[in-house]
Scaffold this motif. Structure first.
Motif, PDB file in Angstrom:
ATOM      1  N   GLU A 144       0.852  -1.197   0.000  1.00  0.00           N
ATOM      2  CA  GLU A 144       0.000   0.000   0.000  1.00  0.00           C
ATOM      3  C   GLU A 144       0.883   1.240   0.000  1.00  0.00           C
ATOM      4  O   GLU A 144       0.933   1.979   0.982  1.00  0.00           O
ATOM      5  CB  GLU A 144      -0.907   0.015   1.237  1.00  0.00           C
ATOM      6  CG  GLU A 144      -1.386  -1.350   1.689  1.00  0.00           C
ATOM      7  CD  GLU A 144      -2.515  -1.872   0.812  1.00  0.00           C
ATOM      8  OE1 GLU A 144      -3.118  -1.052   0.118  1.00  0.00           O
ATOM      9  OE2 GLU A 144      -2.777  -3.083   0.829  1.00  0.00           O
ATOM     10  N   PHE A 145       1.548   1.474  -1.104  1.00  0.00           N
ATOM     11  CA  PHE A 145       2.483   2.598  -1.161  1.00  0.00           C
ATOM     12  C   PHE A 145       2.453   3.234  -2.540  1.00  0.00           C
ATOM     13  O   PHE A 145       2.541   2.553  -3.550  1.00  0.00           O
ATOM     14  CB  PHE A 145       3.902   2.116  -0.851  1.00  0.00           C
ATOM     15  CG  PHE A 145       4.924   3.227  -0.816  1.00  0.00           C
ATOM     16  CD1 PHE A 145       5.235   3.861   0.379  1.00  0.00           C
ATOM     17  CD2 PHE A 145       5.562   3.636  -1.980  1.00  0.00           C
ATOM     18  CE1 PHE A 145       6.174   4.894   0.422  1.00  0.00           C
ATOM     19  CE2 PHE A 145       6.501   4.668  -1.939  1.00  0.00           C
ATOM     20  CZ  PHE A 145       6.809   5.296  -0.748  1.00  0.00           C
ATOM     21  N   SER A 146       2.330   4.556  -2.567  1.00  0.00           N
ATOM     22  CA  SER A 146       2.390   5.293  -3.830  1.00  0.00           C
ATOM     23  C   SER A 146       3.415   6.407  -3.692  1.00  0.00           C
ATOM     24  O   SER A 146       3.217   7.362  -2.942  1.00  0.00           O
ATOM     25  CB  SER A 146       1.017   5.893  -4.168  1.00  0.00           C
ATOM     26  OG  SER A 146       1.162   6.909  -5.148  1.00  0.00           O
ATOM     27  N   LEU A 160       7.914   3.093   5.786  1.00  0.00           N
ATOM     28  CA  LEU A 160       7.839   1.905   4.935  1.00  0.00           C
ATOM     29  C   LEU A 160       7.448   0.642   5.699  1.00  0.00           C
ATOM     30  O   LEU A 160       7.069  -0.354   5.081  1.00  0.00           O
ATOM     31  CB  LEU A 160       9.193   1.672   4.240  1.00  0.00           C
ATOM     32  CG  LEU A 160       9.657   2.762   3.280  1.00  0.00           C
ATOM     33  CD1 LEU A 160      10.959   2.350   2.618  1.00  0.00           C
ATOM     34  CD2 LEU A 160       8.588   3.078   2.247  1.00  0.00           C
ATOM     35  N   ASP A 161       7.568   0.684   7.010  1.00  0.00           N
ATOM     36  CA  ASP A 161       7.380  -0.555   7.762  1.00  0.00           C
ATOM     37  C   ASP A 161       5.988  -0.723   8.353  1.00  0.00           C
ATOM     38  O   ASP A 161       5.762  -1.619   9.168  1.00  0.00           O
ATOM     39  CB  ASP A 161       8.443  -0.640   8.873  1.00  0.00           C
ATOM     40  CG  ASP A 161       9.838  -0.742   8.276  1.00  0.00           C
ATOM     41  OD1 ASP A 161      10.002  -1.471   7.285  1.00  0.00           O
ATOM     42  OD2 ASP A 161      10.758  -0.062   8.782  1.00  0.00           O
ATOM     43  N   THR A 162       5.068   0.141   7.957  1.00  0.00           N
ATOM     44  CA  THR A 162       3.694  -0.019   8.439  1.00  0.00           C
ATOM     45  C   THR A 162       2.854  -0.720   7.375  1.00  0.00           C
ATOM     46  O   THR A 162       2.904  -0.360   6.204  1.00  0.00           O
ATOM     47  CB  THR A 162       3.073   1.361   8.750  1.00  0.00           C
ATOM     48  OG1 THR A 162       3.817   1.982   9.790  1.00  0.00           O
ATOM     49  CG2 THR A 162       1.627   1.217   9.185  1.00  0.00           C
ATOM     50  N   PHE A 219      -5.814  -0.379   8.142  1.00  0.00           N
ATOM     51  CA  PHE A 219      -6.350   0.989   8.099  1.00  0.00           C
ATOM     52  C   PHE A 219      -7.308   1.163   6.933  1.00  0.00           C
ATOM     53  O   PHE A 219      -8.416   1.696   7.090  1.00  0.00           O
ATOM     54  CB  PHE A 219      -5.198   1.986   8.007  1.00  0.00           C
ATOM     55  CG  PHE A 219      -5.645   3.411   7.823  1.00  0.00           C
ATOM     56  CD1 PHE A 219      -6.459   4.037   8.768  1.00  0.00           C
ATOM     57  CD2 PHE A 219      -5.264   4.124   6.690  1.00  0.00           C
ATOM     58  CE1 PHE A 219      -6.875   5.351   8.592  1.00  0.00           C
ATOM     59  CE2 PHE A 219      -5.680   5.445   6.511  1.00  0.00           C
ATOM     60  CZ  PHE A 219      -6.483   6.057   7.461  1.00  0.00           C
ATOM     61  N   TYR A 220      -6.905   0.708   5.767  1.00  0.00           N
ATOM     62  CA  TYR A 220      -7.778   0.850   4.607  1.00  0.00           C
ATOM     63  C   TYR A 220      -9.059   0.040   4.780  1.00  0.00           C
ATOM     64  O   TYR A 220     -10.124   0.433   4.311  1.00  0.00           O
ATOM     65  CB  TYR A 220      -7.032   0.427   3.337  1.00  0.00           C
ATOM     66  CG  TYR A 220      -6.033   1.461   2.862  1.00  0.00           C
ATOM     67  CD1 TYR A 220      -6.221   2.804   3.153  1.00  0.00           C
ATOM     68  CD2 TYR A 220      -4.907   1.098   2.137  1.00  0.00           C
ATOM     69  CE1 TYR A 220      -5.319   3.760   2.723  1.00  0.00           C
ATOM     70  CE2 TYR A 220      -4.002   2.048   1.693  1.00  0.00           C
ATOM     71  CZ  TYR A 220      -4.208   3.378   1.995  1.00  0.00           C
ATOM     72  OH  TYR A 220      -3.321   4.320   1.563  1.00  0.00           O
ATOM     73  N   GLN A 221      -8.935  -1.073   5.469  1.00  0.00           N
ATOM     74  CA  GLN A 221     -10.110  -1.909   5.716  1.00  0.00           C
ATOM     75  C   GLN A 221     -11.136  -1.155   6.558  1.00  0.00           C
ATOM     76  O   GLN A 221     -12.312  -1.086   6.230  1.00  0.00           O
ATOM     77  CB  GLN A 221      -9.668  -3.202   6.426  1.00  0.00           C
ATOM     78  CG  GLN A 221     -10.755  -4.247   6.518  1.00  0.00           C
ATOM     79  CD  GLN A 221     -11.208  -4.706   5.136  1.00  0.00           C
ATOM     80  OE1 GLN A 221     -10.405  -4.805   4.208  1.00  0.00           O
ATOM     81  NE2 GLN A 221     -12.504  -4.967   4.988  1.00  0.00           N
ATOM     82  N   LEU A 222     -10.651  -0.536   7.644  1.00  0.00           N
ATOM     83  CA  LEU A 222     -11.597   0.174   8.515  1.00  0.00           C
ATOM     84  C   LEU A 222     -12.072   1.475   7.870  1.00  0.00           C
ATOM     85  O   LEU A 222     -13.192   1.927   8.106  1.00  0.00           O
ATOM     86  CB  LEU A 222     -10.974   0.441   9.895  1.00  0.00           C
ATOM     87  CG  LEU A 222      -9.919   1.540  10.065  1.00  0.00           C
ATOM     88  CD1 LEU A 222     -10.545   2.909  10.272  1.00  0.00           C
ATOM     89  CD2 LEU A 222      -9.013   1.195  11.249  1.00  0.00           C
ATOM     90  N   ALA A 223     -11.220   2.072   7.031  1.00  0.00           N
ATOM     91  CA  ALA A 223     -11.566   3.365   6.433  1.00  0.00           C
ATOM     92  C   ALA A 223     -12.632   3.229   5.358  1.00  0.00           C
ATOM     93  O   ALA A 223     -13.393   4.158   5.111  1.00  0.00           O
ATOM     94  CB  ALA A 223     -10.307   4.018   5.854  1.00  0.00           C
ATOM     95  N   PHE A 247      -6.258   9.382  -1.911  1.00  0.00           N
ATOM     96  CA  PHE A 247      -4.817   9.445  -1.627  1.00  0.00           C
ATOM     97  C   PHE A 247      -4.231   8.068  -1.359  1.00  0.00           C
ATOM     98  O   PHE A 247      -3.305   7.912  -0.564  1.00  0.00           O
ATOM     99  CB  PHE A 247      -4.558  10.387  -0.449  1.00  0.00           C
ATOM    100  CG  PHE A 247      -5.230  11.717  -0.592  1.00  0.00           C
ATOM    101  CD1 PHE A 247      -4.939  12.544  -1.677  1.00  0.00           C
ATOM    102  CD2 PHE A 247      -6.165  12.148   0.335  1.00  0.00           C
ATOM    103  CE1 PHE A 247      -5.574  13.771  -1.827  1.00  0.00           C
ATOM    104  CE2 PHE A 247      -6.801  13.377   0.192  1.00  0.00           C
ATOM    105  CZ  PHE A 247      -6.502  14.190  -0.894  1.00  0.00           C
ATOM    106  N   TYR A 248      -4.770   7.074  -2.020  1.00  0.00           N
ATOM    107  CA  TYR A 248      -4.344   5.699  -1.801  1.00  0.00           C
ATOM    108  C   TYR A 248      -2.822   5.576  -1.940  1.00  0.00           C
ATOM    109  O   TYR A 248      -2.245   6.013  -2.936  1.00  0.00           O
ATOM    110  CB  TYR A 248      -5.023   4.788  -2.813  1.00  0.00           C
ATOM    111  CG  TYR A 248      -4.723   3.334  -2.611  1.00  0.00           C
ATOM    112  CD1 TYR A 248      -5.488   2.569  -1.760  1.00  0.00           C
ATOM    113  CD2 TYR A 248      -3.647   2.733  -3.271  1.00  0.00           C
ATOM    114  CE1 TYR A 248      -5.208   1.238  -1.555  1.00  0.00           C
ATOM    115  CE2 TYR A 248      -3.355   1.397  -3.074  1.00  0.00           C
ATOM    116  CZ  TYR A 248      -4.135   0.660  -2.215  1.00  0.00           C
ATOM    117  OH  TYR A 248      -3.856  -0.661  -2.012  1.00  0.00           O
TER     118      TYR A 248
END
Length: 309
Positions: A19-21, A100-102, A107-111, A124-125
């Motif tokens: 989950e990184f952009s 980078l280590d999170t 978070f995206y699941q609950l959001a 802002f994915y």
DNA sequence: GTCCAGGATGGGT
DNA sequence: ACCCATCATGGA
């Protein structure tokens, strides 16, 4: 992809979490008005930092060979850049800086089903909570930003950095380093009020610098305590650090996931923006809205702030 | 000119 | 524990 240092190219490519952009993160960094500590050019991010007392410029970009890698280069090209421990420290800095280590999946699941967050995480994915790894820089930035508009805060930070910090030159560009506690601890209040900083803030900045020089305050010490509430209680006892600044530092520097600057005007405005409310939300209302954010309050705040830029 | 901004403090109930 | 005046300058 290699995660080892390439001696020929003077760089390392770090594997990225899913989950990184990189684009979202550079867009976030680009939005800071009048930012004096970061330069962005041609999709590359540059920042001067001091590692083991050695000033060096870090360049971060997406890897050219593997698009899912983060390329880190050290510029300045002195012997320090060749030293292994400095390289390792630079990599640790970037990992921390870009968080980078999170694993953001929870978070995206609950959001997804959260009425405040769903739009923001969609827009802002891949955005990370871009940190301020240096504790002194984080504390000072929090203090400087108290109760003034962001544009003015950036102006004050620039004056502060250019008055008391050092810079490294590379390819005709100046890269400023944030002042160290030693740079600030022995200043007189008037040295800082000259920059149009308020008298109180000048006192706070010097006081924090002195605590750190005296060894009474350090990032290692705070991280060692670990517990959100214990660290917050300790920080709030320091003159000039209230609940907002403490939580800001917990969020941007110590990366405590439950950090939550609930008094923040930006958070209030973001909530008004999403809900369409006219009035500023009360503390009780915010806590209700945030009930589903357990252990992700920090990220939720960061994503809501992003809506305002 | 007015309002308010990535709040904190110290004094008062 | 809440309430409030005060700080200080600049952006909108």
């Amino acid at each position: 992809m290699t995660s080892r240092w390439d001696n020929n190219k003077q760089m390392i490519t770090l594997p990225l979490p899913t989950e990184f952009s990189f684009l979202e993160n550079t867009k976030y960094l680009s939005n800071a008005p009048n930012e004096c500590l970061i330069r962005i050019d041609d999709g590359r991010v540059y920042k001067a930092i001091s590692l083991e007392q050695v000033p060096i410029i870090v360049e971060v970009s997406v890897g050219c060979e593997q698009e899912n890698g983060l390329a880190v280069r050290l510029l300045g090209n002195n012997q320090a850049a060749l030293c292994e421990s400095v390289r390792d420290a630079a990599v640790r800095y970037v990992r921390d800086w870009f968080d980078l280590d999170t694993d953001l999946q929870p978070f995206y699941q609950l959001a997804k089903t959260d009425k405040l967050l769903s739009g923001s995480v969609d827009s802002f994915y891949g955005l990370r909570n871009m940190g301020i790894p240096d504790l002194f820089e984080a504390l000072c930035w929090g203090i400087i930003g108290q109760q003034i508009n962001l544009a003015f805060a950036y102006t004050l930070k620039r004056r502060f950095v250019e008055a008391f910090g050092q810079y490294v030159e590379h390819d005709g560009e100046r890269y400023w380093l944030f002042p160290t506690p030693v740079d600030i601890a022995s200043l007189q209040v008037e040295d800082i009020t000259k920059l149009k900083m308020s008298t109180k803030k000048s006192e706070y900045l010097i006081g924090v610098a002195q605590l750190m020089v005296e060894g009474k305050l350090s990032k290692e010490q705070l991280l060692g305590i670990g517990d959100h509430k214990k660290i917050e209680k300790l920080l709030v006892q320091i003159r000039g650090i209230g609940p907002w600044t403490a939580n800001y530092v917990l969020m941007r520097c110590l990366r405590i996931p439950t950090a939550f600057p609930i008094d923040d005007v930006g958070l209030h405005n973001a909530i008004k923006y999403v809900t369409g409310a006219e009035a500023k939300p009360t503390k009780v209302e915010i806590l209700q809205l945030a009930e589903g954010w357990k252990n992700w309050e920090s990220y939720a705040t960061f994503y809501l702030w992003r809506l305002l830029y």
